[in-house]
Motif scaffolding. Structure first.
Motif, PDB file in Angstrom:
ATOM      1  N   LEU A   1       0.818  -1.213   0.000  1.00  0.00           N
ATOM      2  CA  LEU A   1       0.000   0.000   0.000  1.00  0.00           C
ATOM      3  C   LEU A   1       0.853   1.265   0.000  1.00  0.00           C
ATOM      4  CD1 LEU A   1      -2.821  -0.973   2.526  1.00  0.00           C
ATOM      5  CD2 LEU A   1      -3.129  -0.456   0.099  1.00  0.00           C
ATOM      6  N   LEU A   2       1.978   1.238   0.701  1.00  0.00           N
ATOM      7  CA  LEU A   2       2.803   2.442   0.826  1.00  0.00           C
ATOM      8  C   LEU A   2       3.908   2.538  -0.227  1.00  0.00           C
ATOM      9  CD1 LEU A   2       3.192   2.613   4.711  1.00  0.00           C
ATOM     10  CD2 LEU A   2       1.797   4.097   3.257  1.00  0.00           C
TER      11      LEU A   2
ATOM     12  N   CYS B   1       2.537   5.348   8.883  1.00  0.00           N
ATOM     13  CA  CYS B   1       2.449   6.641   8.207  1.00  0.00           C
ATOM     14  C   CYS B   1       3.848   7.110   7.821  1.00  0.00           C
ATOM     15  CB  CYS B   1       1.805   7.700   9.113  1.00  0.00           C
ATOM     16  SG  CYS B   1       0.023   7.504   9.374  1.00  0.00           S
TER      17      CYS B   1
ATOM     18  N   ALA C   1       1.129   9.822   3.688  1.00  0.00           N
ATOM     19  CA  ALA C   1       0.354   8.616   3.392  1.00  0.00           C
ATOM     20  C   ALA C   1       0.288   7.753   4.653  1.00  0.00           C
ATOM     21  CB  ALA C   1       0.982   7.839   2.246  1.00  0.00           C
ATOM     22  N   CYS C   2      -0.920   7.336   5.005  1.00  0.00           N
ATOM     23  CA  CYS C   2      -1.144   6.444   6.144  1.00  0.00           C
ATOM     24  C   CYS C   2      -1.911   5.220   5.656  1.00  0.00           C
ATOM     25  CB  CYS C   2      -1.939   7.138   7.244  1.00  0.00           C
ATOM     26  SG  CYS C   2      -1.077   8.516   8.036  1.00  0.00           S
ATOM     27  N   ALA C   3      -1.355   4.046   5.864  1.00  0.00           N
ATOM     28  CA  ALA C   3      -2.002   2.805   5.448  1.00  0.00           C
ATOM     29  C   ALA C   3      -2.315   1.963   6.674  1.00  0.00           C
ATOM     30  CB  ALA C   3      -1.101   2.030   4.487  1.00  0.00           C
TER      31      ALA C   3
ATOM     32  N   VAL D   1      -5.640   2.957   2.403  1.00  0.00           N
ATOM     33  CA  VAL D   1      -4.621   4.001   2.483  1.00  0.00           C
ATOM     34  C   VAL D   1      -5.307   5.361   2.377  1.00  0.00           C
ATOM     35  CG1 VAL D   1      -4.149   3.893   0.008  1.00  0.00           C
ATOM     36  CG2 VAL D   1      -2.429   4.837   1.563  1.00  0.00           C
TER      37      VAL D   1
END
Length: 231
Positions: A156-157, A179, A192-194, A203
């Motif tokens: 995701l990140l 994050c 970005a926080c997943a 995300v």
């Protein structure tokens, strides 16, 4: 010649016999055996009674330690069943149809859906006030079956090229969250926080033209807005 005096009553002539001291009465002890302790005095009795609280405290502490080990080894509760919704606003920003900035890396919804097959619900939306908005929020999430939440977080990140994402508070639904900060192609700033657990993964990306403050609390607020329990 002098006369002998008659002996008094009970007088016996003969050799003198040595006088023996009186012998102690009572049971005789065998050689080599220790003497039996006498009765316990008041001070000794109080000393033994004083040991009882310490013994009881030791037993209780041992029992508590065993109970703590049992609690620590208890399995983690299974997350409650949830579904995703698309709110009309997030952090006061309305849902927007404005296209995303050019060159913004993204983990797209179709990729998320493949990662959580079979998917039960999805969210993909942009929130902001048009091109001149000081902030834009992008969310992508899916509910279903997430076989490997840790690997999902990495994927995701990855598109956002964050140097060192850090673990953060994941909120009331559990799982794990990370994050990190990065930059966009037009020199903008992003955070970005997943998050991922066995049922939900997603995300949240915050986009601004200037450097951002910490967004961990905003991330938790958005996750609570997106996820709802079922049943």
């Amino acid at each position: 010649m002098p006369k002998r005096r008659p002996a008094g009553p009970g007088h016996r002539s003969g050799p003198t016999v040595a006088h023996r001291p009186p012998q102690p009465t009572g049971p005789r002890l065998r050689p080599g055996l220790p003497r039996t302790a006498g009765p316990v005095g008041p001070r000794r009795l109080l000393g033994r009674i004083g040991l009882l609280p310490a013994v009881v405290a030791t037993v209780l502490a041992t029992g508590c330690a065993a109970a703590d080990v049992e609690r620590a080894s208890a399995p983690t509760p299974t997350p409650v069943a949830r579904t995703l919704r698309t709110p009309d606003t997030l952090l006061g920003l309305p849902r927007s149809g404005t296209p995303l900035p050019a060159g913004l890396p993204r983990f797209r919804l179709n990729e998320l859906t493949r990662e959580a097959t079979p998917a039960t619900s999805t969210v993909e939306a942009v929130y902001g006030r048009g091109r001149r908005s000081p902030e834009t929020i992008v969310v992508s999430a899916v509910s279903g079956t997430v076989p490997d939440p840790q690997a999902m977080l990495d994927r995701l990140l990855k598109p956002y090229r964050i140097p060192k994402p850090r673990s953060v508070e994941f909120g009331r639904y559990g799982g794990e969250a990370r994050c990190g900060r990065g930059r966009t192609a037009d020199e903008g700033h992003l955070t970005a926080c997943a998050w991922a657990d066995p049922e939900v993964a997603g995300v949240v990306v915050f986009l601004t033209a200037t450097k951002q403050p910490d967004r961990k609390e905003d991330f938790l607020t958005i996750r609570d807005e997106l996820e709802q329990t079922t049943g």
